[in-house]
Design an enzyme around this catalytic site. Sequence first.
Site, short mmCIF file in Angstrom:
data_model
loop_
_atom_site.label_atom_id
_atom_site.label_comp_id
_atom_site.label_asym_id
_atom_site.label_seq_id
_atom_site.Cartn_x
_atom_site.Cartn_y
_atom_site.Cartn_z
N ASP A 1 10.29 6.19 -9.94
CA ASP A 1 9.86 6.97 -11.10
C ASP A 1 10.63 8.27 -11.24
OD1 ASP A 1 8.03 5.04 -11.80
OD2 ASP A 1 6.34 6.02 -10.82
N LYS B 1 -0.76 -4.35 -3.31
CA LYS B 1 -2.05 -3.85 -2.83
C LYS B 1 -2.22 -2.42 -3.31
CE LYS B 1 -5.82 -3.58 -0.23
NZ LYS B 1 -6.21 -2.19 -0.44
N SER C 1 0.81 -1.21 0.00
CA SER C 1 0.00 0.00 0.00
C SER C 1 0.85 1.27 0.00
CB SER C 1 -0.96 -0.05 1.20
OG SER C 1 -1.99 0.89 1.06
#
Length: 695
Positions: free
Chosen positions: A480, A494, A469
């Site tokens: 990124d 998740k 999560s």
Amino acid sequence: MLRHLLIPALLGLSTIAYGATSEAAKEEALAPGAEHALTNRAVVHHLYQHHYARKFLDDEFSGKVYERYLDILDNTHSYFIKSDIQEFEQYRYKLDNAIKTNDLAPAFHIYNRYQNRAVERLNYALALIDKGMKQFNFDADESLELDREKAKWATNAKELDDLWRKRIKNTVLNLKLAGKKDDDIKDLLKKRYESQLNRIKQINSEDAFQSYMNALTYTFDPHTQYMSPRNSENFNINMSLSLQGIGAVLRSENENTIVERLVTGGPADKAGQLKPSDIILGVAQGKDGEMTDVIGWRLDEVVDKIRGPKDSIVRLSIQSGSGQTETHKEISILRDEVKLEDRAAQKEIIKVKRDDKTFNVGVVDIPAFYADFEAKNANDPDYRSTTRDVSRLISELMKENIDGLIIDLRNNGGGSLAEVNDLLGLFIPEGPTVQVHYSFGHTQVLADKDPEQLYTGPLVVLTNRLSASASEIFAGAIQDYGRGLVVGSQTFGKGTVQTLIPLFRGQMKVTNAKFYRVSGESTQHRGVIPDISYPEIYDVDKIGESALEEALPWDKIRQAKYKTQGEVQSVIPEVNRRHNLRIKNNPDFKYLNQQVEFLKELRDDTIISLNEKTRNKEREETEARRLKLENERRVAKGLKPLKELESQSEEGIDPIAQQDEEKDSEESDALLIEGGEIMVDFIQLSGINKIVKRQ
């Protein structure tokens, strides 16, 4: 916190049995009430109004609900017989129409048969136990298949009798090998099955309805769930036992209550005796209370039994491992609240020697993304939060002239979305951190709006399969932005968001959104793939979003507008080459790879012998192999070999984080140490060697 919840079998009873239903059972058949039809309508309405996935109530959907319903009731094919299934086949492609018209007759027909078969099976078990333990021949060459999810349905009562005889024989043998006497085994099993029989007879229409509704909701995705009025009350603590309990998230599977994970900093975590995948066999109160067998109990009943006053003792009888590696023991845990300070981030410095230089690598371990919202809302200037704590720790580490920083997110199951957004702001200039795409088509972009950074030096993020999560959002954003390296194992996956919807009876938890990285890639199902991979300690076929049927898929949306902060891709191949060369002869990593392979062999061997001599021989061989692997590691590290293993590393436990009895402190975490080595490689190859403090 967005927690992973499995839909448990209602009673956790493994399966059902044989024979025609009795007249008495027919007279007591459960029937749906008018309120259930109305709730069925409400559940379907909210699924179509709010769920992220768009599914059609057609024959394909009906078949999935049908299979899921049978799986909830009898996923080990131990109760229903072939003729039952043939009778139920009429509903396979008709449940969609029944759901549309609020017709619950098919669901209750199947459930009533389940209840009758369960009573028959438990009566058979009790009759068998009454014959005594001497009836079981442990010299016979018999075996039992433990994995029955794909097994064929029994054709008649005789087949089920033999299956249940073997199952009970296996239980008796396990208890016998654990040192139990015949009379004690008989008493324990008699109480166990009498308890299960009483509970199966107490099932009401609400229980049957909830099971059916969860077969429906699970077909949308595993995190969508209908909760009856009673379960709605228990949901407030989410089965976590976090208040006046032990700090463990539990789930129900077959007749067992299984430890899914431990709450970091909770009583069970600090005690160090309970591990993920352990089965709770019994619960006792205080130092001398009688141990109550809880096999076959409802999950909420087990939770209630484990809860209790703060500073009181709860004793648990647990089973670790399975098959030939199965072990039994009793542990004691002091109940307490999970305090914020016990879950708070912590720091340390590890030193990495490279040639003639020693590098100081700072480490910040973040167990969860937390915040004291009560204190914050009360305008307490000193309220605690992940970002505040980590900011302070990094500032302290920078004063100690660290050369690089590791953020350790292993076993971090997530937490506050606002906190992960704020925490990322310490490492990147202003920009988006995560995208939340909702079922109605809107995409919300969360962003850090502060252009300043606390730390601009070399960064490594450590992950494992239990990083979930919010942890995945953090690791994905760092990757990124090119801000640092992600090292470790593929994360949990998740990447969905749930909302609670109150009903006039009970409530629903509905998946209404998905998380996406700033690159547009989802964290759902696939998780975050590390730049530098470690061996996978956990069984990915059982742990992680990809292990769940009907889990929403990985996909992409449009990327957010952001600027990368560094070019790390060019150095990853060389960092990876150095890493692989280094661990090739590393005793801890060699041991880890051998343990992973060994555990896989044990998991794949699902047929267990019921011959006592064979079982003992297998256990001895298993222990000898474990000892051999451990001593090879110890000798390679210059440590004295052990004569025997005092504690076994079961599935789900990091097998290389073990205590060295000949040292004053615990051996260093080999995975973390290698993270430090990777950090030095990263520094040398990228030329990032200056840490800039916030002005």
